[in-house]
Design a protein around this motif. Structure first.
Motif, short mmCIF file in Angstrom:
data_model
loop_
_atom_site.label_atom_id
_atom_site.label_comp_id
_atom_site.label_asym_id
_atom_site.label_seq_id
_atom_site.Cartn_x
_atom_site.Cartn_y
_atom_site.Cartn_z
N LEU A 214 29.76 -7.39 -47.89
CA LEU A 214 31.12 -6.87 -48.09
C LEU A 214 31.11 -5.38 -48.44
O LEU A 214 31.94 -4.61 -47.93
N THR A 215 30.18 -4.97 -49.30
CA THR A 215 30.10 -3.55 -49.65
C THR A 215 29.75 -2.71 -48.43
O THR A 215 30.33 -1.65 -48.21
N ALA A 216 28.80 -3.20 -47.64
CA ALA A 216 28.44 -2.48 -46.41
C ALA A 216 29.65 -2.39 -45.48
O ALA A 216 29.91 -1.33 -44.88
N ALA A 217 30.40 -3.49 -45.35
CA ALA A 217 31.57 -3.47 -44.46
C ALA A 217 32.63 -2.49 -44.94
O ALA A 217 33.35 -1.91 -44.13
N MET A 218 32.73 -2.29 -46.24
CA MET A 218 33.74 -1.37 -46.77
C MET A 218 33.35 0.09 -46.62
O MET A 218 34.22 0.95 -46.47
N PRO A 223 25.85 -0.23 -37.83
CA PRO A 223 24.45 -0.69 -37.74
C PRO A 223 23.90 -1.14 -39.10
O PRO A 223 23.10 -2.07 -39.16
N VAL A 224 24.33 -0.49 -40.16
CA VAL A 224 23.89 -0.90 -41.50
C VAL A 224 24.49 -2.26 -41.85
O VAL A 224 23.81 -3.12 -42.42
N VAL A 225 25.74 -2.48 -41.49
CA VAL A 225 26.37 -3.78 -41.73
C VAL A 225 25.58 -4.88 -41.01
O VAL A 225 25.27 -5.92 -41.58
N ALA A 226 25.22 -4.60 -39.75
CA ALA A 226 24.47 -5.59 -38.96
C ALA A 226 23.11 -5.89 -39.60
O ALA A 226 22.69 -7.05 -39.68
N ARG A 227 22.42 -4.85 -40.09
CA ARG A 227 21.13 -5.07 -40.75
C ARG A 227 21.29 -5.86 -42.03
O ARG A 227 20.43 -6.68 -42.38
N THR A 228 22.38 -5.63 -42.73
CA THR A 228 22.61 -6.35 -43.98
C THR A 228 22.84 -7.83 -43.71
O THR A 228 22.34 -8.71 -44.43
N ALA A 267 22.06 10.20 -48.60
CA ALA A 267 21.40 9.86 -49.87
C ALA A 267 21.16 8.36 -49.96
O ALA A 267 20.08 7.92 -50.39
N ARG A 268 22.13 7.57 -49.54
CA ARG A 268 21.97 6.11 -49.60
C ARG A 268 20.86 5.64 -48.67
O ARG A 268 20.08 4.76 -49.02
N ARG A 269 20.77 6.25 -47.50
CA ARG A 269 19.71 5.88 -46.56
C ARG A 269 18.34 6.26 -47.11
O ARG A 269 17.35 5.54 -46.91
N SER A 270 18.27 7.41 -47.79
CA SER A 270 17.00 7.82 -48.36
C SER A 270 16.53 6.84 -49.43
O SER A 270 15.34 6.56 -49.56
N LEU A 271 17.49 6.29 -50.19
CA LEU A 271 17.14 5.28 -51.19
C LEU A 271 16.62 4.01 -50.53
O LEU A 271 15.67 3.38 -51.01
#
Length: 278
Positions: A214-218, A223-228, A267-271
């Motif tokens: 849900l956080t990814a969808a928001m 592509p990040v949503v799909a990976r999640t 920044a989020r991707r680097s984490l």
């Protein structure tokens, strides 16, 4: 500083934790049926108890922050409390760093006072330490070990009822960073957490999967949503339960969808990359 506590059916935990809080305390009760409200009102006159009548989840904290009459608010769970002098220290840090919206403190677990593993992660966070912040920059925190600047918290909307509970900190952290606020880990500010034995590990794993989706969808790219979702599917039955629960809440998540600024997404991707390497 005001301490805001949210609880539901944890009377015995509250009996231990509430007397330990310094300063004004606001207890938001999420519809307890175990006598928590009556106990607090009878035995703890220094606590302002608000009986919500039903379960609002983590967003109950928003009401507590609105009711607070101080510029800073420290969160606590029914099974946590702040070390002696910690909140005075936190207020001094926030006074000295006006861009700081969230001070993430060190959380010591149980009577053994073992540092929660998230503390080492925040201390080693690869985002660096910005010159106008008091410690390593972070993009997440534990609510029971966090002190917030009331103005920034309310401007960012506080916690949301899409996620509702468990992992509710991530979306708020991203939105605060997107608005230009700072979040930092400050080891010298200490909270104690004695986790209640009344927990459901499988249920929490399902919640974690649901709320990550849900956080990814928001806030995150598709592509990040799909990976999640894919990661949840690999998590066995709890992961699949999380996916099914996320689908039911997906319309509400999409209604509040908003892309992060490129600097925050980077920044989020680097984490995430750092977490995989670690």
């Amino acid at each position: 500083m005001t301490v805001v506590v949210v609880s539901r059916n944890r009377r015995h935990d509250l009996e231990r934790s509430l007397p330990r809080h310094e300063g004004p305390v606001i207890l938001l009760d999420n519809g307890s049926t175990d006598g928590s409200v009556e106990m607090a009102r009878r035995r703890l006159s220094h606590v302002r108890t608000v009986d919500l009548g039903h379960n609002l989840g983590a967003p109950a904290r928003n009401l507590g922050v609105r009711l607070a009459e101080t510029p800073y608010v420290a969160f606590a769970d029914d099974d946590s409390w702040w070390a002696e002098g910690a909140l005075e220290r936190a207020a001094d840090v926030l006074d000295s760093h006006p861009r700081l919206a969230v001070l993430a403190g060190r959380v010591l677990v149980g009577p053994e006072q073992r540092p929660d593993p998230i503390c080492a992660e925040m201390a080693a966070c690869p985002l660096g330490a910005e010159p106008d912040l008091p410690g390593p920059s972070v993009l997440g925190f534990m609510a029971c070990g966090a002190v917030v600047r009331r103005e920034a918290y309310l401007a960012a909307g506080g916690f949301d009822d899409v996620v509702f509970f468990f992992g509710e900190e991530e979306r708020l952290a991203l939105d605060l960073a997107a608005a230009g606020w700072g979040l930092a880990y400050v080891e010298a500010v200490v909270a104690h957490h004695h986790p209640s034995p009344a927990r459901d590990p499988q249920g929490r794993r399902a919640l974690a999967a649901r709320n990550a989706i849900l956080t990814a969808a928001m806030r995150r790219p598709w592509p990040v949503v799909a990976r999640t979702v894919s990661s949840a599917a690999r998590g066995g039955s709890a992961g699949w339960r999380g996916i099914q629960a996320a689908v039911r809440r997906l319309p509400a998540a999409l209604a509040s969808r908003q892309a992060l600024p490129p600097r925050v997404e980077t920044a989020r991707r680097s984490l995430e990359a750092w977490g995989r390497r670690s």
